[in-house]
Scaffold this active site. Structure first.
Site, PDB file in Angstrom:
ATOM      1  CB  SER A 105       2.952  -1.589 -10.471  1.00  0.00           C
ATOM      2  OG  SER A 105       2.007  -1.369  -9.448  1.00  0.00           O
ATOM      3  CG  HIS A 119       0.357  -4.227  -4.207  1.00  0.00           C
ATOM      4  ND1 HIS A 119       1.401  -4.263  -3.295  1.00  0.00           N
ATOM      5  CD2 HIS A 119       0.717  -3.324  -5.149  1.00  0.00           C
ATOM      6  CE1 HIS A 119       2.342  -3.419  -3.676  1.00  0.00           C
ATOM      7  NE2 HIS A 119       1.959  -2.832  -4.793  1.00  0.00           N
ATOM      8  CG  ASN A 121       6.029  -2.077  -7.067  1.00  0.00           C
ATOM      9  OD1 ASN A 121       6.888  -1.743  -6.264  1.00  0.00           O
ATOM     10  ND2 ASN A 121       5.966  -1.578  -8.272  1.00  0.00           N
ATOM     11  CB  THR A 122       9.755  -6.122  -8.052  1.00  0.00           C
ATOM     12  OG1 THR A 122       9.354  -6.629  -9.328  1.00  0.00           O
ATOM     13  CG2 THR A 122       9.344  -7.112  -6.968  1.00  0.00           C
ATOM     14  NE  ARG A 123       9.772   0.681  -5.191  1.00  0.00           N
ATOM     15  CZ  ARG A 123       9.105  -0.088  -4.324  1.00  0.00           C
ATOM     16  NH1 ARG A 123       8.296  -1.034  -4.772  1.00  0.00           N
ATOM     17  NH2 ARG A 123       9.239   0.085  -3.032  1.00  0.00           N
ATOM     18  CG  HIS A 152       2.499 -14.576   5.315  1.00  0.00           C
ATOM     19  ND1 HIS A 152       3.291 -13.488   5.586  1.00  0.00           N
ATOM     20  CD2 HIS A 152       1.218 -14.119   5.297  1.00  0.00           C
ATOM     21  CE1 HIS A 152       2.532 -12.419   5.738  1.00  0.00           C
ATOM     22  NE2 HIS A 152       1.266 -12.768   5.569  1.00  0.00           N
ATOM     23  CG  HIS A 182      -7.794   7.243   7.951  1.00  0.00           C
ATOM     24  ND1 HIS A 182      -6.830   7.087   6.978  1.00  0.00           N
ATOM     25  CD2 HIS A 182      -8.947   6.819   7.388  1.00  0.00           C
ATOM     26  CE1 HIS A 182      -7.374   6.586   5.890  1.00  0.00           C
ATOM     27  NE2 HIS A 182      -8.658   6.410   6.109  1.00  0.00           N
ATOM     28  N   GLY A 268       5.425  12.547 -13.349  1.00  0.00           N
ATOM     29  CA  GLY A 268       4.781  12.675 -14.651  1.00  0.00           C
ATOM     30  C   GLY A 268       4.362  11.367 -15.269  1.00  0.00           C
ATOM     31  CG  ASN A 270      -0.926   6.683 -18.485  1.00  0.00           C
ATOM     32  OD1 ASN A 270      -1.781   5.970 -17.981  1.00  0.00           O
ATOM     33  ND2 ASN A 270      -1.102   7.339 -19.611  1.00  0.00           N
TER      34      ASN A 270
END
Length: 285
Positions: A105, A119, A121-123, A152, A182, A268, A270
């Site tokens: 991330s 930003h 992120n890969t997972r 893009h 919002h 849990g 960090n």
């Protein structure tokens, strides 16, 4: 149930390699700007009662002349979801709450308002199912059409190499996801976002890992180009105010809507690594 241990390790190895290459490139940009800033790394261990091997991760953080604050985290964790949370996760239940997750991330907040924040992120996650997810999105306080198009285009090419439907699907997913209801605004100019790219077997894992690698390569290719293009631009107080205002929007999204933030807090993780995405300075008016 399939044992995904070796696959998780293969994904982890890629995420760590990508982290090292990204951090080296970002440090090289700092050198070009006359800065000696470098990443500082802090490792952490997850704790879970009754779990002898809950995993952990490493947070990399740099504050420099070009990158006002950039964090790159890699973590690999395993254990059990809390029963009240398990039902919200693909393939997990209160009766079968086991999981593993590994990922990278990255969030970069830039010193110059003309340089877009970003930003990525890969997972790879496993429960009773296994899947990849991730993406990248560009968050410019002062948008440039050229930068948006190039960002893009690079991800469109990465998607096209794997599936002709991926870019349109994942661009729309990013547009829908990176939206602040919002405020009635998107938090940036989008990118791609994907999830539940499921791995029914090793062949599907290899295909999806190959795509996820290309997402990382696309990011490593295009974002440094945009930074170098804009980092020498002149800016004034009005530009800085615009930047700080949009950082506030970014913070609102990550604290209220971001699923990755919630996942980290519920498993849990960090706290410093989870909240690394928050900007060093922001305003609300």
């Amino acid at each position: 149930m399939t044992d995904w241990t070796e696959n998780t390790q293969a994904a982890r190895s890629w995420f760590e390699t990508l982290r090292d290459r990204i951090c080296a490139e970002f440090e090289a940009i700092e050198r070009e700007a006359g800065s000696d800033a470098q990443f500082q790394y802090d490792s952490w261990q997850r704790e879970e009662k009754g779990n002898a091997d809950p995993g952990g991760g490493t947070r990399g953080l740099m504050k420099g002349k070009v990158f006002e604050k950039v964090g790159v985290n890699v973590s690999t964790v395993r254990g059990n979801f809390a029963p009240e949370f398990a039902g919200s996760i693909n393939g997990a239940t209160a009766e079968n709450p086991g999981f593993s997750a590994t990922g990278i991330s990255l969030v970069a907040h830039m010193a110059n308002p003309h340089v877009p924040a970003v930003h990525m992120n890969t997972r790879f996650l496993t429960t009773s199912k296994a899947w990849f997810g991730g993406g990248a999105d560009l968050n410019p306080p002062l948008p440039y059409e050229e930068d948006t198009e190039d960002f893009h285009a690079r991800f469109r090419a990465a998607c096209a190499a794997h599936n002709p439907t991926y870019y349109d699907r994942f661009k729309k997913w990013a547009d829908d996801y990176f939206y602040i209801p919002h405020r009635g605004v998107h938090r940036g100019v989008g990118g791609i976002f994907y999830d539940h790219l499921e791995c029914e077997d090793d062949a599907a894992f290899e295909r999806n890992l190959a795509f996820t690698k290309d997402v990382g390569e696309a990011f490593l290719d295009i974002f440094p180009q945009l930074v170098r293009r804009r980092m020498g631009s002149e800016f004034d107080d009005a530009d800085r105010r615009q930047q700080l205002e949009w950082r506030g929007r970014y913070a609102e999204f990550n604290l209220v809507y971001d699923r990755g933030t919630l996942f980290g807090l519920k498993t849990g993780g960090n706290i410093d690594a989870i909240l690394m995405s928050l900007p060093p300075e922001a305003t609300w008016s």
